[in-house]
Design a protein around this motif. Structure first.
Motif, short mmCIF file in Angstrom:
data_model
loop_
_atom_site.label_atom_id
_atom_site.label_comp_id
_atom_site.label_asym_id
_atom_site.label_seq_id
_atom_site.Cartn_x
_atom_site.Cartn_y
_atom_site.Cartn_z
N CYS A 42 0.84 -1.19 0.00
CA CYS A 42 0.00 0.00 0.00
C CYS A 42 0.88 1.25 0.00
CB CYS A 42 -0.91 0.00 1.22
SG CYS A 42 -1.99 1.45 1.28
N HIS A 44 0.28 4.01 1.18
CA HIS A 44 0.11 4.81 2.39
C HIS A 44 1.20 4.49 3.41
CE1 HIS A 44 -2.24 5.64 6.32
NE2 HIS A 44 -1.59 6.73 5.96
N MET A 45 1.31 3.22 3.84
CA MET A 45 2.26 2.89 4.89
C MET A 45 3.20 1.76 4.52
SD MET A 45 0.09 3.41 8.42
CE MET A 45 1.57 3.22 9.39
N ILE A 47 2.57 -1.33 3.84
CA ILE A 47 2.21 -2.68 4.29
C ILE A 47 1.42 -3.37 3.19
CG2 ILE A 47 2.16 -1.97 6.71
CD1 ILE A 47 -0.93 -2.04 6.53
N CYS A 66 -7.39 -1.51 0.51
CA CYS A 66 -6.45 -1.83 1.58
C CYS A 66 -7.22 -1.90 2.88
CB CYS A 66 -5.36 -0.77 1.67
SG CYS A 66 -4.20 -1.07 3.02
N GLY A 68 -5.86 -1.82 5.69
CA GLY A 68 -5.16 -1.03 6.70
C GLY A 68 -5.98 0.17 7.12
N HIS A 69 -6.24 1.07 6.19
CA HIS A 69 -6.99 2.28 6.49
C HIS A 69 -8.03 2.59 5.42
CE1 HIS A 69 -3.01 2.57 8.45
NE2 HIS A 69 -3.76 2.84 9.49
N GLY A 70 -8.35 1.61 4.60
CA GLY A 70 -9.48 1.72 3.70
C GLY A 70 -9.25 2.39 2.36
N ALA A 71 -8.00 2.68 1.99
CA ALA A 71 -7.76 3.27 0.66
C ALA A 71 -8.32 2.34 -0.41
CB ALA A 71 -6.27 3.49 0.45
N PRO A 84 -6.27 7.61 2.54
CA PRO A 84 -5.12 8.40 2.95
C PRO A 84 -4.01 8.53 1.91
CG PRO A 84 -5.17 6.31 4.11
CD PRO A 84 -6.46 6.43 3.37
S1 FES Z 1 -1.87 1.21 4.95
FE1 FES Z 1 -3.22 1.09 3.25
S2 FES Z 1 -4.61 2.71 3.61
FE2 FES Z 1 -3.20 2.86 5.25
#
Ligand code: FES
Length: 106
Positions: A42, A44-45, A47, A66, A68-71, A84
């Motif tokens: 991802c 974003h981070m 992962i 994702c 992780g945080h929904g992207a 994000p």
């Molecule tokens: S790690 Fe994928 S949206 Fe944050």
């Protein structure tokens, strides 16, 4: 050429995750007769988007997501459409069919 999986395992509309190592994997997705592949990272981070292919899609099945945080991402381009990391993209990989296998064109 790095073999990834049998071509028959990549069913239209259902992402397949192919693990390359303990820390690296690839997302494969068949869109009609077109095959796309992305590093499972991802923007974003950094992962992996998820561990289960079934959970890589939004509830509508229209976008990669994702957990992780929904992207969410356009499956055809890997472009992040919201969340994000909106405006960034998954890293596309060149893949092709060879002898009933999907291979990385590396
Ligand atoms: S790690 Fe994928 S949206 Fe944050």
């Amino acid at each position: 050429m790095t073999p990834l999986c049998p071509a028959a395992e990549v069913i239209a509309g259902l992402p397949v995750i192919v693990r390359l190592s303990a820390t690296a994997s690839v997302i494969l997705l068949r869109l009609n007769d077109h095959l796309v592949a992305y590093r499972n990272v991802c923007p974003h981070m950094g992962i992996e988007l998820d561990w289960e292919a079934e959970r890589l899609l939004t509830p509508s099945g229209r976008y990669l997501q994702c957990t992780g945080h929904g992207a969410w991402f356009d499956p055809a381009s890997g472009h992040c459409l919201g969340g994000p990391c909106a405006g960034e993209s998954l890293t596309a990989l060149a893949v092709l069919f060879r002898d009933d296998m999907v291979v990385l064109d590396d």
